[in-house]
Design a protein around this motif. Structure first.
Motif, PDB file in Angstrom:
ATOM      1  N   ARG A   1      -0.495  -7.100  -2.069  1.00  0.00           N
ATOM      2  CA  ARG A   1      -1.757  -7.160  -1.854  1.00  0.00           C
ATOM      3  C   ARG A   1      -2.389  -5.559  -1.532  1.00  0.00           C
TER       4      ARG A   1
ATOM      5  N   GLU B   1      -5.098  -4.611  -3.566  1.00  0.00           N
ATOM      6  CA  GLU B   1      -6.573  -4.691  -2.864  1.00  0.00           C
ATOM      7  C   GLU B   1      -6.781  -3.608  -1.755  1.00  0.00           C
TER       8      GLU B   1
ATOM      9  N   PRO C   1      -7.591 -13.445  -5.674  1.00  0.00           N
ATOM     10  CA  PRO C   1      -6.318 -13.509  -4.609  1.00  0.00           C
ATOM     11  C   PRO C   1      -5.377 -14.233  -5.187  1.00  0.00           C
TER      12      PRO C   1
ATOM     13  N   HIS D   1       5.265 -10.205  -5.590  1.00  0.00           N
ATOM     14  CA  HIS D   1       4.912 -11.358  -4.797  1.00  0.00           C
ATOM     15  C   HIS D   1       5.759 -12.000  -4.402  1.00  0.00           C
TER      16      HIS D   1
END
Length: 320
Positions: free
Chosen positions: A279, A283, A201, A271
Motif C-alpha cells: 500500500r 498509494e 484498492p 500483498h
C-alpha cells in the motif's frame, strides 16, 4: 503457378523502400504522445513521488507499446545477405545488392537494395510486402508481383511462401502468426485491466492481471516458435545463401512477457507477505502530496466572528 509464369522480360519501375508500416507508425506516435504528455506534467509532482510515477508510467507505457507494436512488426524472423545475383527474368545481367527477408505475424516483407543503389541505369531500392492475414490473398499478391515484373530476388523469396510452393511453409507460418497475433491482443487487454486494477484498492487483482499479461505474451512467442520444427527451404541467391533467425520483435516480446511475470509476482508476494509495504508503494506517493511537509506548523482554521471557547468559559452549576 511457377516463378516464371507470366513474367515478361521488361524493365519494371522500382519502388522505394516504404520504411515502417503505417499501423506501426501510428502505434509509436500514439505512445510517444502519451509519454510526452506525462513528462510535461511531471514537474508538477512534488517530492520523491515524482520518480515513482516516472518509473511506473513509463514502464507501463513501454509494455503496452511493445505488445501492440510487435503485432504489426515484421521483425519476428529476419535474414539478410549481400550477394551478386540476377536482376531480371530471362536476363544475364547481374547486380550487387543487399537482400533482406522479414517475416512477421501477418506476412513477409522483402527488401532489395543495390550496392551501389544506381546500377544498370536504374535505382535498385525495393520494399515489397506480401500479406497472409485473414481476408487477404497471398497467392493473388504474388501473381500481381509476377505481372509487374519485379526483380528476380524479390519474386524468388516471395515464391517460397506461396501455398503451392514445394517448401510447404505457408500454412505453418500463417497459422503460427494467426495464433501469436490473437494471444498478443489478449495480453494487451489484460495490460489495460492491470492498469485499472492497480489504481484501485485491489492491487492483488492487478498483480494477477499482470501475470496473465505476461503469460499470453509468452504464449505468442511460443506459438511463433512452433514453426522452428518446420525447416525452411534453402534460399540461395547467386553464390550466397540466406539464412533466417529470430528478430528483435521476437526477443523483445519474450523479455516483456518475463518482465510482466516478475512484476505480477512481486505485487502478489508483497500483498501476501507485507500488504502495508505494498500500500505504501502504490498509494504512499499520493498521500505524500496530501500530507503537510515535515517541520511545518499545522493549519488551524478559525472564524474571527465567533468567539473561541476556552475551558474557563464553561461553567456548570446545579441548584438543589
Amino acid at each position: 503457378m511457377t516463378l516464371w509464369d507470366g513474367v515478361l522480360p521488361f524493365y519494371p519501375q522500382p519502388r522505394h523502400a516504404a520504411g515502417l508500416s503505417v499501423p506501426l507508425l501510428i502505434v509509436i506516435l500514439v505512445f510517444l504522445v502519451l509519454a510526452a504528455s506525462f513528462l510535461l506534467i511531471l514537474p508538477g509532482i512534488r517530492g520523491h513521488s515524482r520518480w515513482f510515477w516516472l518509473v511506473r508510467v513509463l514502464l507501463s507505457l513501454f509494455i503496452g507499446a511493445e505488445i501492440v507494436a510487435a503485432h504489426f512488426s515484421a521483425e519476428w524472423s529476419v535474414g539478410s545477405v549481400s550477394t551478386k545475383t540476377s536482376y531480371k527474368a530471362f536476363s544475364v545481367e547481374r547486380v550487387r545488392a543487399h537482400v533482406g527477408l522479414h517475416v512477421g505475424l501477418e506476412g513477409v516483407n522483402i527488401t532489395l537494395t543495390g550496392t551501389p543503389v544506381q546500377q544498370l541505369n536504374e535505382t535498385i531500392d525495393y520494399n515489397e510486402q506480401f500479406v497472409w492475414r485473414v481476408g487477404q490473398n497471398y497467392a493473388g499478391a504474388y501473381a500481381e508481383a509476377l505481372e509487374k515484373g519485379l526483380p528476380y530476388p524479390v519474386l524468388y523469396l516471395a515464391e517460397k511462401f506461396t501455398p503451392s510452393s514445394p517448401c510447404g511453409v505457408y500454412r505453418q507460418y500463417r497459422l503460427a502468426g494467426h495464433y501469436a497475433s490473437a494471444t498478443l491482443w489478449v495480453a494487451f487487454c489484460f495490460w489495460l485491466l492491470s492498469n485499472m486494477l492497480l489504481s484501485m484498492p485491489v492491487p492483488h487483482y492487478g498483480g494477477l492481471a499482470l501475470l496473465i499479461t505476461g503469460a499470453f505474451a509468452l504464449f505468442s512467442v511460443f506459438a511463433f516458435a512452433s514453426i522452428s520444427s518446420v525447416p525452411l527451404c534453402q534460399l540461395r541467391l547467386g553464390s550466397s545463401e540466406l539464412t533466417t533467425h529470430y528478430g528483435a520483435a521476437f526477443w523483445i516480446t519474450l523479455a516483456t512477457g518475463v518482465l510482466c511475470l516478475l512484476l505480477g509476482a512481486a505485487v502478489l508476494s508483497l500483498h501476501y507477505a507485507r500488504p502495508s509495504a505494498l500500500r505504501l508503494f502504490l498509494e504512499g506517493s499520493v498521500k505524500d502530496l496530501e500530507s503537510p511537509a515535515k517541520g511545518s506548523s499545522p493549519l488551524v482554521l478559525s472564524n474571527p466572528l465567533h468567539k473561541q471557547f476556552r475551558a474557563s468559559d464553561l461553567t456548570i452549576s446545579t441548584n438543589l
